[in-house]
Each structure stands twice: as C-alpha cells, then as structure tokens.
Write a protein that holds these residues in place. Structure first.
Motif, PDB file in Angstrom:
ATOM      1  N   HIS A   4      -7.937   6.133   1.517  1.00  0.00           N
ATOM      2  CA  HIS A   4      -6.745   5.293   1.404  1.00  0.00           C
ATOM      3  C   HIS A   4      -6.481   4.803  -0.022  1.00  0.00           C
ATOM      4  CE1 HIS A   4      -3.829   2.167   2.109  1.00  0.00           C
ATOM      5  NE2 HIS A   4      -4.681   1.248   1.677  1.00  0.00           N
ATOM      6  N   ASP A  38      -7.123   0.608  -4.691  1.00  0.00           N
ATOM      7  CA  ASP A  38      -6.433   0.076  -3.511  1.00  0.00           C
ATOM      8  C   ASP A  38      -6.043  -1.384  -3.786  1.00  0.00           C
ATOM      9  OD1 ASP A  38      -5.467  -0.106  -0.913  1.00  0.00           O
ATOM     10  OD2 ASP A  38      -7.434  -0.541  -0.038  1.00  0.00           O
ATOM     11  N   HIS A  75      -2.380  -3.201  -4.036  1.00  0.00           N
ATOM     12  CA  HIS A  75      -2.028  -4.430  -3.301  1.00  0.00           C
ATOM     13  C   HIS A  75      -1.457  -5.475  -4.263  1.00  0.00           C
ATOM     14  CE1 HIS A  75      -5.343  -3.436  -0.131  1.00  0.00           C
ATOM     15  NE2 HIS A  75      -4.304  -2.643  -0.045  1.00  0.00           N
TER      16      HIS A  75
HETATM   17 FE   LIG Z   1      -4.403  -0.725   0.934  1.00  0.00          FE
END
Ligand SMILES: [Fe+2]
Length: 388
Positions: A282, A199, A203
C-alpha cells in the motif's frame, strides 16, 4: 472556521513502552487479550520480552495468533482465524485484541474485534456497517512507522471475489490505546521503512491539502511533514539510528491524526487498484504517485510553500513560485533517494496489462474530488499511461 475534530485513541509513546502492556491492559480493566502478532517480528528479542512480560503476569491470560498471511488481510482469513478466539458456544474467549505489527496486523486485530461479537461471515460487515454489536476494544502496537492504523477506525480487507479492498470500517474500531515503542521500528527492513514511511507522507500531504482539511488537522499535518520528510531523507544512510526512527514514527502517528480529521486524495485512491491487481504494498503504491500529484497541483496553482519552509536546508527568502517549484523537485528527490520506482513498469504494469488498472479508475472519481485543484478521471488515466 467551522469544523469537527476527533481523537479517540490514547497513546503511550517512548522507548520500551510496549513492555508495560500488562499494566496498560489492567488500567483499561482488560485481562484476556487476543494477541495478533506479525510473523516477521515474532522471533525478535524485543517481541519476546513483550510477550514474556505478559505471560508471567498471573492476572493476564493470553491467546496468540502469529499472523502469517502472505497477502494483505481478506475476509476469508478473518473467518478462518476467528474460530480460534471463540468457545464452543460461539462466545469470544478474549476481552480485547492487541495487534503487534504493521498496518495489516493492526487491521486484522480490529477486524477480529468486530467479527467475534457479530454472527455470520466477515464479508457481511464489509464497507461501513451500521447497527452491529460494538466491537471489543483494540490495542495497537505498530512495529512499522507509517500506516496510522493505530489511530484510525478503518481496517482494510480485500474481497477476493470482487477483487476490491473494502474494509470493515466501524467507528467502534478506533483503537482504545496506541503504544508507540520506537524499539520495534529500528528493526524494520529498509523496504518496509520506505513503504510505510511514504504511506505516512502521502497521508500528510493529502490530508493537508484535501478540500475537507481544517486549521487543526493542518497543525498535525505540518508537524508530521517536518518529522517524516526530513527523517526519511536520512534513514537510508542511518538505518540503526533510533532518534531518526522515533521521529518518523511520531510523524506517522501525527499524520494518522491529520488523516482521520480531513480527507485523502488521488495518490491514496490510486494506490488501491495498484495494490489489488499488481500486489504492490500500500505505501509504495501511493509513493509512486505522490510526486506526480504534487506537480499536478503546483502547476494548477496550489501552494505548498508553507511545507517547503519546513524542509531542512530550505531557502525561506525564495519567491512563492520558486518555493513550489523546489517543493516538487524535493518530492522527486526523496523518491529517488528511497528507490521508489519512477514508473509503473517495475510492478508489471505495461501496455498489455494497463487496462486492468484503467478499468478501476472511474470508481475513484469521488476520492479525486478531495484534491484541492481539479483532478479528473481522465487526469488519473493519463497519469497512469504516462507512467508505463
Ligand atoms: Fe495509507
């Protein structure tokens, strides 16, 4: 040069910093924290030490909820739990919320900070609410390295009726303080380390390349990339190495700062429908797409050679084109090393179910415009179909 740059959250970074929570609360003139603690780490020795240090302080009164949701945060749960933190007249019994856990737990603390001082159901504050009462302060103690929730004002909540992740996103919810204590992350299971670390990598890469990126956020993104990419390559073989864990956590924090001052991109956007409809965490939901998006961008002429140079063992004398080709290969190699699935079938996306995913892609068009080279709704649909 023409840009804005915001950083609202103070940080304390270092081994055992979380043990000083009582002192940090007092520095902020806070004394009645609502503690939201991840059920998965509530029994760990370090967690118990953090809580007992708080409980033994005569000037601090805590009220604790052990986060036990088996799904990502939703508005209905927020309504249910908020009652625990209100007195008989509906006023909050706490003066701040402390989230100790992964991104969902920190998001939940942010959500509570808003809804305990605003009347009615939590779903009333979905999206980007304006003209609402200022939230109570939130203190974020991330126990996974990745989401960046400790520096962002966003909090993701799912609307179970609409089957959409909309969030409660108010600028009042920048955490007042982030306490980054790598001792927590050493205990993360590898599946959580990979999902949250990827994740953070999403980003980093998407905030570096976003059309709204600026020279300052890219400084953070470059350092974040170096820390995250190189150490994610090592962590699976050395899961108990505190230095590797600390560098990933540091990188994830920098990635969060980069993200809030830039934009995201297709991988971040595509992760949402995959998460909502197929319950993919996620980070993993973005991880499956990121090497494909990087390849798409390189094929359209976008240049990642500056990031390639930051990879340990990279060959700086290569041509720009060769560096970009290598960069794509390195992205796929990292995903393979970390067992990120190479396609979507393992998540239950197949010829029979893919339409559920495709139906949501049109709504992502605006997010796709953040990509540095054109990435259309059709490109998104083709990518998904190629990945089943
Ligand atoms: Fe994220």
């Amino acid at each position: 040069m023409d840009f804005d740059f915001n950083l609202k959250t103070n940080a304390k970074f270092g081994t055992n910093k979380a043990l000083n929570l009582a002192q940090y609360l007092k520095e902020l003139s806070l004394s009645r924290p609502g503690i939201i603690i991840d059920g998965g780490i509530a029994g760990l020795e370090h967690t118990r030490k953090v809580l007992s240090a708080l409980e033994s302080d005569p000037d601090i009164t805590i009220r604790t909820w052990v986060y036990d949701l088996r799904h990502e945060p939703d508005y209905d749960s927020l309504d249910r739990i908020k009652a625990m933190f209100l007195d008989n007249s509906g006023k909050p019994v706490t003066d701040c919320f402390v989230g100790i856990g992964g991104g969902s737990v920190i998001d939940f603390a942010k959500g509570l900070s808003t809804v305990v001082v605003n009347p009615g159901k939590a779903v009333l504050y979905k999206g980007f609410p304006v003209k609402i009462n200022p939230s109570l302060p939130t203190i974020a103690i991330p126990t996974t390295a990745g989401t960046g929730s400790e520096v962002t004002f966003n909090a993701v909540f799912t609307d179970n009726n609409q089957k959409k992740k909309l969030g409660i996103n108010t600028r009042n919810n920048y955490p007042a303080l982030a306490i980054l204590d790598p001792v927590f992350t050493v205990n993360s299971p590898m599946s959580v380390t990979v999902s949250s670390g990827m994740d953070a990598l999403v980003h980093t890469l998407e905030s570096y390349s976003a059309v709204q990126s600026n020279p300052l956020n890219r400084i953070f993104a470059r350092e974040a990339f170096s820390m995250i990419f190189n150490n994610l390559f090592l962590v699976k073989d050395h899961p108990g190495n505190g230095e590797i864990r600390a560098k990933i956590q540091y990188g994830a924090y920098l990635a969060g700062i980069s993200l809030i001052n830039s934009g995201s991109g297709p991988s971040g956007a595509l992760s949402y429908p995959l998460g909502v409809h197929f319950k993919v965490p996620h980070g993993m939901a973005g991880a499956v797409f990121i090497p494909h998006i990087v390849r798409h961008n390189v094929q359209a002429g976008y240049d990642y050679s500056e990031l390639y140079d930051l990879i340990d063992g990279s060959c700086r004398s290569l041509s720009m084109n060769a560096k970009n080709e290598q960069f794509v290969e390195k992205m796929f190699a990292l995903c393979k090393k970390l067992d990120v699935p190479p396609n979507l079938s393992g998540f239950g996306v197949n010829a029979g179910t893919v339409d559920i995913l495709l139906a949501d892609i049109d709504a992502l068009e605006r997010a796709f415009t953040q990509n540095p080279v054109p990435f259309t709704v059709d490109d998104g649909k083709k990518l998904i179909l190629n990945m089943i």
